[in-house]
Design a protein around this motif. Structure first.
Motif, mmCIF file in Angstrom:
data_model
loop_
_atom_site.group_PDB
_atom_site.id
_atom_site.type_symbol
_atom_site.label_atom_id
_atom_site.label_comp_id
_atom_site.label_asym_id
_atom_site.label_seq_id
_atom_site.Cartn_x
_atom_site.Cartn_y
_atom_site.Cartn_z
ATOM 1 N N GLU A 117 9.280 -4.225 -9.732
ATOM 2 C CA GLU A 117 9.987 -3.987 -8.466
ATOM 3 C C GLU A 117 11.422 -4.500 -8.564
ATOM 4 O OE1 GLU A 117 6.241 -4.360 -5.330
ATOM 5 O OE2 GLU A 117 7.511 -6.115 -5.696
ATOM 6 N N GLU B 228 7.924 0.623 -6.371
ATOM 7 C CA GLU B 228 7.317 0.312 -5.076
ATOM 8 C C GLU B 228 5.851 -0.022 -5.341
ATOM 9 O OE1 GLU B 228 8.035 3.296 -2.114
ATOM 10 O OE2 GLU B 228 10.158 3.417 -2.635
ATOM 11 N N ASP C 176 2.101 -1.844 -5.147
ATOM 12 C CA ASP C 176 1.075 -2.119 -4.146
ATOM 13 C C ASP C 176 -0.111 -2.770 -4.846
ATOM 14 O OD1 ASP C 176 -0.369 -0.050 -5.402
ATOM 15 O OD2 ASP C 176 0.052 1.403 -3.828
#
Length: 183
Positions: A70, A76, A78
Motif C-alpha cells: 500500500e 488497496e 484488504d
C-alpha cells in the motif's frame, strides 16, 4: 567456534531469484482468487511483491506485506489479500530448505559427529547436550537433547535443531564431568 562442514557457506537468505519465485507464487495465488486487478499484468504485481518481501524478515505476515505494498505501490489492500500473502513465511521456509539441501548435496556435507556425541552449541557455545539424531526436515542439522531441559525426556522428547556447522565437540575432560542439571 564452529565446525567447518563445507567450502562454501550455508545459504541463510533467499537470493533475488528465489524472492522472485516466491513472489510469482504469491501473485499467481492472488490472481487465481480474483484479488488483483486484471488490468495490470500479474508480472508487475509479482515484481512489486518481490521488492517488498526481499526487505522483510523471514516471519513477516500478510498484513505487514500488504501495508508495505500500500505504502510503496498504492495497493488497496484488504483482509483477503493479507490472508493470501500470509503464505510468504511458509514459502520462504520451503525455498530455504530446498536451497540448503542443494548446498549440502553440492558440498557433500556429512555429519561431523555421531549420534550419542556430547556437544556444545548456541551463543558462545554455552549450551550443551547430546546428539540424538539428524533432522529429517532441516538439511545438515542435528537433533540435540539439551542438558537441563525437563521436556527432553519422555514423553515430550523435545529436541533443538542445530546446523552441523554450529556444533562443537565437548572435550573429553568436560564430557566426563556430570552435566549441569543432567537428565
Amino acid at each position: 567456534m564452529t565446525t567447518p562442514v563445507a567450502a562454501e557457506p550455508r545459504p541463510h537468505k533467499p537470493t533475488p531469484e528465489q524472492f522472485k519465485s516466491i513472489a510469482d507464487t504469491l501473485a499467481a495465488s492472488l490472481n487465481e482468487r480474483g484479488l488483483i486487478s486484471s488490468a495490470v499484468s500479474v508480472e508487475i504485481f509479482s515484481l512489486q511483491i518481490a521488492r517488498v518481501i526481499s526487505n522483510l524478515g523471514p516471519f513477516a505476515d500478510g498484513y505487514t506485506i500488504t501495508r508495505r505494498l500500500e505504502d510503496r505501490y498504492g495497493w488497496e489492500g484488504d483482509l483477503q489479500i493479507a490472508e493470501a500473502l500470509d503464505d510468504f513465511s511458509d514459502l520462504r521456509t520451503l525455498e530455504m530448505r530446498h536451497a540448503q539441501a542443494e548446498w549440502a548435496a553440492r558440498n557433500d556435507v556429512k555429519p561431523p559427529f555421531t549420534v550419542g556425541s556430547r556437544v556444545s552449541f548456541g551463543t558462545e557455545m554455552r549450551e550443551k547436550g547430546e546428539i540424538t539424531g539428524v533432522s529429517k526436515y532441516t538439511p545438515a542439522a542435528y537433533e540435540i537433547a539439551v542438558d537441563g531441559d525437563a521436556d527432553a525426556a519422555p514423553p515430550h522428547n523435545r529436541r533443538r535443531i542445530v546446523h552441523f556447522e554450529n556444533v562443537a565437540a565437548i572435550d573429553a575432560a568436560e564430557a566426563a564431568a556430570p552435566a549441569e542439571g543432567a537428565r
